[in-house]
Design a protein around this motif. Structure first.
Motif, PDB file in Angstrom:
ATOM      1  N   ALA A  66      -8.281  84.632   8.363  1.00 48.72           N
ATOM      2  CA  ALA A  66      -7.025  85.368   8.237  1.00 48.72           C
ATOM      3  C   ALA A  66      -6.327  85.342   9.591  1.00 48.72           C
ATOM      4  N   ASP A  67      -5.120  85.868   9.641  1.00 40.90           N
ATOM      5  CA  ASP A  67      -4.462  85.950  10.943  1.00 40.90           C
ATOM      6  C   ASP A  67      -3.355  86.980  10.949  1.00 40.90           C
ATOM      7  N   GLY A  68      -3.152  87.541  12.124  1.00 44.55           N
ATOM      8  CA  GLY A  68      -2.018  88.430  12.343  1.00 44.55           C
ATOM      9  C   GLY A  68      -1.456  88.154  13.711  1.00 44.55           C
TER      10      GLY A  68
ATOM     11  N   LEU B 179      -2.160  92.834  17.417  1.00 42.25           N
ATOM     12  CA  LEU B 179      -3.512  93.375  17.350  1.00 42.25           C
ATOM     13  C   LEU B 179      -3.568  94.199  16.066  1.00 42.25           C
ATOM     14  N   TRP B 180      -4.000  93.568  14.971  1.00 39.90           N
ATOM     15  CA  TRP B 180      -3.900  94.178  13.658  1.00 39.90           C
ATOM     16  C   TRP B 180      -4.428  95.593  13.615  1.00 39.90           C
ATOM     17  N   SER B 181      -5.623  95.755  14.185  1.00 43.59           N
ATOM     18  CA  SER B 181      -6.177  97.090  14.108  1.00 43.59           C
ATOM     19  C   SER B 181      -6.482  97.563  15.512  1.00 43.59           C
TER      20      SER B 181
ATOM     21  N   ARG C  46      11.881  86.728   3.720  1.00 41.03           N
ATOM     22  CA  ARG C  46      10.675  86.079   4.246  1.00 41.03           C
ATOM     23  C   ARG C  46      10.186  84.999   3.282  1.00 41.03           C
ATOM     24  N   TYR C  47      10.200  85.314   1.985  1.00 38.48           N
ATOM     25  CA  TYR C  47       9.729  84.309   1.026  1.00 38.48           C
ATOM     26  C   TYR C  47      10.718  83.149   0.895  1.00 38.48           C
ATOM     27  N   GLU C  48      11.996  83.423   1.047  1.00 37.05           N
ATOM     28  CA  GLU C  48      12.986  82.336   1.053  1.00 37.05           C
ATOM     29  C   GLU C  48      12.715  81.387   2.209  1.00 37.05           C
TER      30      GLU C  48
ATOM     31  N   GLN D 230      -2.314  80.123  -0.442  1.00 38.17           N
ATOM     32  CA  GLN D 230      -1.304  81.164  -0.295  1.00 38.17           C
ATOM     33  C   GLN D 230      -1.954  82.512  -0.494  1.00 38.17           C
ATOM     34  N   ALA D 231      -1.458  83.507   0.222  1.00 38.30           N
ATOM     35  CA  ALA D 231      -1.908  84.896   0.005  1.00 38.30           C
ATOM     36  C   ALA D 231      -0.688  85.789   0.067  1.00 38.30           C
ATOM     37  N   GLY D 232      -0.559  86.660  -0.900  1.00 40.63           N
ATOM     38  CA  GLY D 232       0.641  87.494  -1.054  1.00 40.63           C
ATOM     39  C   GLY D 232       0.909  87.542  -2.536  1.00 40.63           C
ATOM     40  N   SER D 233       0.644  88.693  -3.187  1.00 37.71           N
ATOM     41  CA  SER D 233       0.584  88.725  -4.649  1.00 37.71           C
ATOM     42  C   SER D 233       1.689  89.531  -5.296  1.00 37.71           C
ATOM     43  N   SER D 234       2.739  89.849  -4.559  1.00 39.34           N
ATOM     44  CA  SER D 234       3.917  90.497  -5.143  1.00 39.34           C
ATOM     45  C   SER D 234       4.597  89.523  -6.106  1.00 39.34           C
ATOM     46  N   GLU D 235       5.606  89.988  -6.810  1.00 41.01           N
ATOM     47  CA  GLU D 235       6.382  89.111  -7.691  1.00 41.01           C
ATOM     48  C   GLU D 235       6.874  87.875  -6.922  1.00 41.01           C
TER      49      GLU D 235
ATOM     50  N   VAL E 242      -4.944  80.157  -4.367  1.00 40.05           N
ATOM     51  CA  VAL E 242      -4.330  81.465  -4.142  1.00 40.05           C
ATOM     52  C   VAL E 242      -5.425  82.471  -3.837  1.00 40.05           C
ATOM     53  N   PHE E 243      -5.279  83.120  -2.714  1.00 43.54           N
ATOM     54  CA  PHE E 243      -6.216  84.166  -2.318  1.00 43.54           C
ATOM     55  C   PHE E 243      -5.593  85.501  -2.702  1.00 43.54           C
ATOM     56  N   THR E 244      -6.342  86.309  -3.403  1.00 44.50           N
ATOM     57  CA  THR E 244      -5.758  87.550  -3.910  1.00 44.50           C
ATOM     58  C   THR E 244      -6.796  88.677  -3.899  1.00 44.50           C
ATOM     59  N   ALA E 245      -6.308  89.907  -3.826  1.00 43.40           N
ATOM     60  CA  ALA E 245      -7.193  91.074  -3.879  1.00 43.40           C
ATOM     61  C   ALA E 245      -7.072  91.705  -5.261  1.00 43.40           C
TER      62      ALA E 245
ATOM     63  N   ASN F 249       8.227  97.057   2.580  1.00 42.99           N
ATOM     64  CA  ASN F 249       8.688  95.758   3.066  1.00 42.99           C
ATOM     65  C   ASN F 249       7.553  94.902   3.617  1.00 42.99           C
ATOM     66  N   GLY F 250       6.347  95.466   3.710  1.00 44.03           N
ATOM     67  CA  GLY F 250       5.228  94.688   4.246  1.00 44.03           C
ATOM     68  C   GLY F 250       4.533  93.940   3.127  1.00 44.03           C
ATOM     69  N   ASN F 251       3.289  94.289   2.886  1.00 46.70           N
ATOM     70  CA  ASN F 251       2.496  93.668   1.847  1.00 46.70           C
ATOM     71  C   ASN F 251       2.610  94.538   0.593  1.00 46.70           C
ATOM     72  N   LYS F 252       3.484  94.136  -0.318  1.00 42.72           N
ATOM     73  CA  LYS F 252       3.776  94.952  -1.507  1.00 42.72           C
ATOM     74  C   LYS F 252       2.559  95.045  -2.420  1.00 42.72           C
ATOM     75  N   SER F 253       1.896  93.910  -2.632  1.00 41.58           N
ATOM     76  CA  SER F 253       0.794  93.918  -3.597  1.00 41.58           C
ATOM     77  C   SER F 253      -0.356  94.799  -3.115  1.00 41.58           C
ATOM     78  N   ARG F 254      -0.601  94.815  -1.805  1.00 41.17           N
ATOM     79  CA  ARG F 254      -1.688  95.647  -1.288  1.00 41.17           C
ATOM     80  C   ARG F 254      -1.347  97.128  -1.429  1.00 41.17           C
ATOM     81  N   PHE F 255      -0.086  97.463  -1.173  1.00 38.09           N
ATOM     82  CA  PHE F 255       0.373  98.844  -1.372  1.00 38.09           C
ATOM     83  C   PHE F 255       0.056  99.307  -2.787  1.00 38.09           C
TER      84      PHE F 255
ATOM     85  N   GLY G 131      -9.219  96.617   0.459  1.00 37.17           N
ATOM     86  CA  GLY G 131      -8.520  96.481  -0.820  1.00 37.17           C
ATOM     87  C   GLY G 131      -9.179  95.452  -1.715  1.00 37.17           C
ATOM     88  N   HIS G 132      -9.937  94.555  -1.128  1.00 37.59           N
ATOM     89  CA  HIS G 132     -10.709  93.615  -1.938  1.00 37.59           C
ATOM     90  C   HIS G 132     -11.878  94.357  -2.585  1.00 37.59           C
ATOM     91  N   ARG G 133     -12.342  93.796  -3.675  1.00 39.52           N
ATOM     92  CA  ARG G 133     -13.440  94.431  -4.379  1.00 39.52           C
ATOM     93  C   ARG G 133     -14.712  94.399  -3.540  1.00 39.52           C
TER      94      ARG G 133
HETATM   95  C1  FMN Z   1      -5.295  88.667  -0.312  1.00 41.00           C
HETATM   96  C2  FMN Z   1      -4.211  88.637   0.719  1.00 41.00           C
HETATM   97  C3  FMN Z   1      -4.501  88.227   2.010  1.00 41.00           C
HETATM   98  C4  FMN Z   1      -3.513  88.181   2.977  1.00 41.00           C
HETATM   99  N1  FMN Z   1      -3.807  87.764   4.243  1.00 41.00           N
HETATM  100  C5  FMN Z   1      -2.844  87.756   5.197  1.00 41.00           C
HETATM  101  C6  FMN Z   1      -3.097  87.347   6.530  1.00 41.00           C
HETATM  102  O1  FMN Z   1      -4.208  86.956   6.897  1.00 41.00           O
HETATM  103  N2  FMN Z   1      -2.089  87.383   7.428  1.00 41.00           N
HETATM  104  C7  FMN Z   1      -0.847  87.781   7.080  1.00 41.00           C
HETATM  105  O2  FMN Z   1       0.030  87.775   7.933  1.00 41.00           O
HETATM  106  N3  FMN Z   1      -0.572  88.134   5.819  1.00 41.00           N
HETATM  107  C8  FMN Z   1      -1.537  88.156   4.879  1.00 41.00           C
HETATM  108  N4  FMN Z   1      -1.248  88.551   3.601  1.00 41.00           N
HETATM  109  C9  FMN Z   1       0.064  88.459   3.064  1.00 41.00           C
HETATM  110  C10 FMN Z   1       1.153  89.090   3.751  1.00 41.00           C
HETATM  111  O3  FMN Z   1       0.860  90.372   4.056  1.00 41.00           O
HETATM  112  C11 FMN Z   1       2.235  88.707   2.887  1.00 41.00           C
HETATM  113  O4  FMN Z   1       2.685  87.415   3.233  1.00 41.00           O
HETATM  114  C12 FMN Z   1       3.432  89.594   2.811  1.00 41.00           C
HETATM  115  O5  FMN Z   1       3.316  90.820   3.360  1.00 41.00           O
HETATM  116  C13 FMN Z   1       3.762  89.694   1.391  1.00 41.00           C
HETATM  117  O6  FMN Z   1       2.674  89.994   0.596  1.00 41.00           O
HETATM  118  P1  FMN Z   1       3.022  90.431  -0.868  1.00 41.00           P
HETATM  119  O7  FMN Z   1       3.569  89.209  -1.558  1.00 41.00           O
HETATM  120  O8  FMN Z   1       1.752  90.895  -1.505  1.00 41.00           O
HETATM  121  O9  FMN Z   1       4.042  91.529  -0.714  1.00 41.00           O
HETATM  122  C14 FMN Z   1      -2.221  88.569   2.628  1.00 41.00           C
HETATM  123  C15 FMN Z   1      -1.927  88.963   1.322  1.00 41.00           C
HETATM  124  C16 FMN Z   1      -2.905  89.004   0.360  1.00 41.00           C
HETATM  125  C17 FMN Z   1      -2.566  89.429  -1.029  1.00 41.00           C
END
Ligand code: FMN
Ligand code: FMN
Lengths: 444, 444
Positions: free
Chosen positions: B59-61, B64-66, B150-152, B218-223, B236-239, B331-337, B363-365
């Motif tokens: 993964a990557d950020g 400093l993610w955490s 961002r997706y565009e 790809q990772a990011g599971s929103s619409e 596709v990597f998904t939680a 606006n961040g990671n919608k699917s994780r929210f 958030g993963h199982r």
């Molecule tokens: C399972 C999973 C893993 C992810 N891993 C990363 C990651 O390593 N680095 C990152 O910047 N984004 C990661 N994201 C995705 C971003 O957070 C994502 O591109 C963005 O926020 C949109 O995610 P969304 O489509 O679920 O809203 C991940 C998303 C999912 C669902």
């Protein structure tokens, strides 16, 4: 080791596809089908390490620098390649060229920190500002950003990188499992940079590199380039055709350091040299002639046009250069323009002769001779104030590097001019340069 | 090999510092002082390869993610690390996460091409758009760019990268020394991309990668994420927390492919799973409890605040979550929210319980059990339409990966669900995915 070891050379192996000569790939001793083969570079790296060289050095461009029709190009990106070579080697430094013009400091600081950790403190960054409008056109721009602006951005870029490397204190991870504390409060801190070119919060997401900062190298010898080097560089790579030019450059750059509160020995000056090695002088000259005969004139003309910022297509090869603009009109690599224009003028070269002269080193000095003669040349430049070491640019690979390591290095070692064993462990150790102090850890 | 081998799993070793559990670094079986030690990752890589896993996954950020105070962070950047690991391994794929939001396609296409050459065709790119405003603030922005934008940008980014990988035809270097022709006219061609986000002339300065294109993950599971995946992704990597959710996601994503002219089997769907392995079920549960007991609540609260885009500081740990906004406000990671909010609601968890539930997999199982029980779980998801494989996220490293490789993989192999030897040589081979055709060479 004596308390005051004698002053010695620094030598980098500047690796380039099939070799530095632009026709090297056509020569039977080269292996141009291996430029995308990791084992080829592993072999070269091991040869350089066998010669106890300070580092591997990789140039870089953000475009297909030269025409793929007539040269062996399209090989590796430097940071990925050096990361792989870190594993194949133990001692030798790993210097990658990365431009500050089309990059972001967070990415670059991070990748060099990562390479420094991977290699146990062997990373070096050759800082450049890019010389080519074709590079701009791979990054959304129509024109190459202005020369002065590029150096302004470069300065702020390195400021930010240094802040980021220092955003973790040395030894920040205390790894206190019992208390659940990995780093103490304040040991990892934001940098909060707000400048004209960059706004970067930090901290970096990589711990402070083993060397504190990677070794900072610079290439770009214009007035602005020299000022930049005087402020930031710890080693300077430069192209100098004659001993006199080399001495002038050396003196000029060293004299600039005091104004930045630095001592002359805090910067190593490293001219490039392309050594064409033969068992006899006649053999060396024959090899040089053989390579010249393999040049593709069309290719040479394109490269020359690039260096001069002037389209030479269609001009008669056996005529002189046309009237050239002054250096101030050049927005790419100013110092290279002036070097080439001066060379043509001084020696009254035709275009064909100039292409032949530039074939081996693109403006760096080419010297054909026996190992003894090459060692003499290096010693002369070193002892007469033109160099602290050299970037060795073998005209053909792998043979040209093997010849240098097997036949020139031993002579230098016998003369006491070059190490016989690696002493320290990091690239800074090889260069005899200090590890930059970081932020001090906050009081507990 | 039979003509139609049975459908088998794909398994990636998702490596993470001291392990995926956020308290792993406090556990005596982990080595949190080694996150900047290459040999640590070499050992992990060799373990994964011994298990015949498809790939290493990082993964990557860009921040400093955490919090470095309470977790073992600050290790390597993925592309440099995987370049080094390419040398320590022979077969296993190398998947690096790189964001399209704060990068340029020329750099990214080039580095993956370089990694693919270095590794003999084992590179994969996990495409993400970044989830965090802190990342934006390392790149000159005050706010995280809008989710849709961002997706565009990501779509155009990958379009450009594919053009660049195809800018060299396969086998472009003819290396005709006699004629002085390294590549034929037209074999290396500009891409001339002019789009809303990027203008890139090309060609790339790296030859076409061995795989044609690196594997696109790809990772990011929103619409928007799913639509992007349907168009571009090969894995596709998904939680997914529950089998039912996994099945719904799987069906939804596969059903989107036809609209893009793609077959369902052109994309592999890989939920993450954090397997907490014990010789008995009781042992596994005890290990899980041990890790939970090591959690630092303050840290968990910060991470949870990040995932929910809602500041939870100061709220009572033994109370419920506050009222949350809808996904559209995120606006961040919608699917994780949504996953986390649903989990808390469905199981009526207190904040402390939620932190415990998220500790292992963010958030993963998380599944605690014997090797047999874990193999059963994977088989069930695989055979009931929820997965084509899994990203394995060991709660603690290196032991959690060793346990998986030594005790779970053999069961899967015995059931015919997983390879016993590597068959092909590239990551695409492991995934059973086709090598993309490039441009055809121009007529001679
Ligand atoms: C399972 C999973 C893993 C992810 N891993 C990363 C990651 O390593 N680095 C990152 O910047 N984004 C990661 N994201 C995705 C971003 O957070 C994502 O591109 C963005 O926020 C949109 O995610 P969304 O489509 O679920 O809203 C991940 C998303 C999912 C669902
Ligand atoms: C010896 C030497 C080597 C250089 N190597 C590179 C290089 O590898 N990549 C690059 O982009 N620029 C390189 N440049 C420098 C750029 O072209 C430079 O940053 C810019 O054009 C300004 O150079 P100047 O100060 O000589 O005008 C080099 C310059 C010199 C003098």
């Amino acid at each position: 080791m004596p308390a005051h070891p004698p002053r010695q050379f620094h030598l980098n192996a500047f690796l380039m596809n099939a070799g530095h000569h632009d026709a090297a790939w056509r020569h039977p001793r080269t292996q141009p089908e291996r430029v995308t083969d990791l084992t080829y570079f592993q072999e070269l790296a091991r040869t350089a390490e066998r010669g106890r060289l300070d580092s591997l050095f990789l140039a870089d461009g953000l475009t297909l620098w030269s025409n793929a029709r007539h040269n062996a190009v399209g090989g590796f990106e430097p940071l990925t390649l050096l990361s792989a070579l870190a594993v194949a080697t133990e001692h030798i430094g790993l210097i990658a060229t990365v431009s500050t013009t089309f990059n972001e400091p967070y990415h670059v600081a991070r990748k060099f920190a990562s390479l420094d950790h991977l290699s146990g403190g062997r990373a070096g960054w050759n800082i450049v500002t890019s010389g080519n409008v074709a590079e701009a056109r791979n990054f959304g721009l129509d024109e190459h950003p202005d020369h002065a602006l590029r150096y302004e951005r470069a300065a702020e870029f390195v400021d930010v990188a240094r802040l980021l490397w220092d955003s973790w204190t040395d030894g920040a991870p205390v790894v206190d499992r019992a208390r659940g504390v990995y780093t103490e409060e304040g040991a990892v801190a934001p940098v909060g940079h707000r400048g004209a070119h960059f706004r970067v919060d930090g901290p970096l997401n990589v711990q402070r590199p083993p060397q504190g900062h990677p070794l900072l190298v610079q290439a770009g010898s214009s007035e602005d380039g020299r000022e930049f080097a005087a402020r930031y560089a710890e080693a300077v790579f430069t192209a100098q055709q004659t001993l006199a030019d080399g001495q002038t450059f050396y003196k000029d750059l060293k004299s600039r350091l005091a104004r930045h509160g630095r001592r002359p020995d805090e910067v190593r000056i490293l001219p490039g040299i392309c050594p064409v090695i033969g068992a006899t002088e006649a053999e060396a000259r024959a090899l040089e002639a053989e390579l010249t005969a393999l040049q593709v004139p069309e290719y040479g003309l394109q490269q020359l046009s690039g260096m001069l910022g002037t389209d030479l297509t269609g001009l008669p090869l056996d005529g002189p250069l046309p009237e050239l603009p002054g250096e101030s009109a050049i927005n790419g690599n100013k110092s290279r323009f002036t070097l080439v224009a001066d060379l043509a003028r001084r020696e009254r070269l035709t275009i064909r002769e100039l292409i032949a002269r530039l074939g081996g080193g693109r403006g760096h000095r080419v010297f054909a001779g026996t190992p003894e003669q090459i060692a003499d040349q290096l010693e002369e430049w070193f002892t007469s104030g033109a160099a602290d070491g050299f970037n060795i640019m073998p005209p053909h690979l792998p043979g040209g590097l093997e010849d240098f390591v097997d036949h020139v290095v031993p002579l230098l070692q016998r003369r006491g001019l070059f190490r016989t064993e690696y002493v320290g462990r990091t690239l800074r150790d090889h260069y005899g340069l200090e590890r930059p102090a970081g932020r001090s850890a906050p009081a507990a």
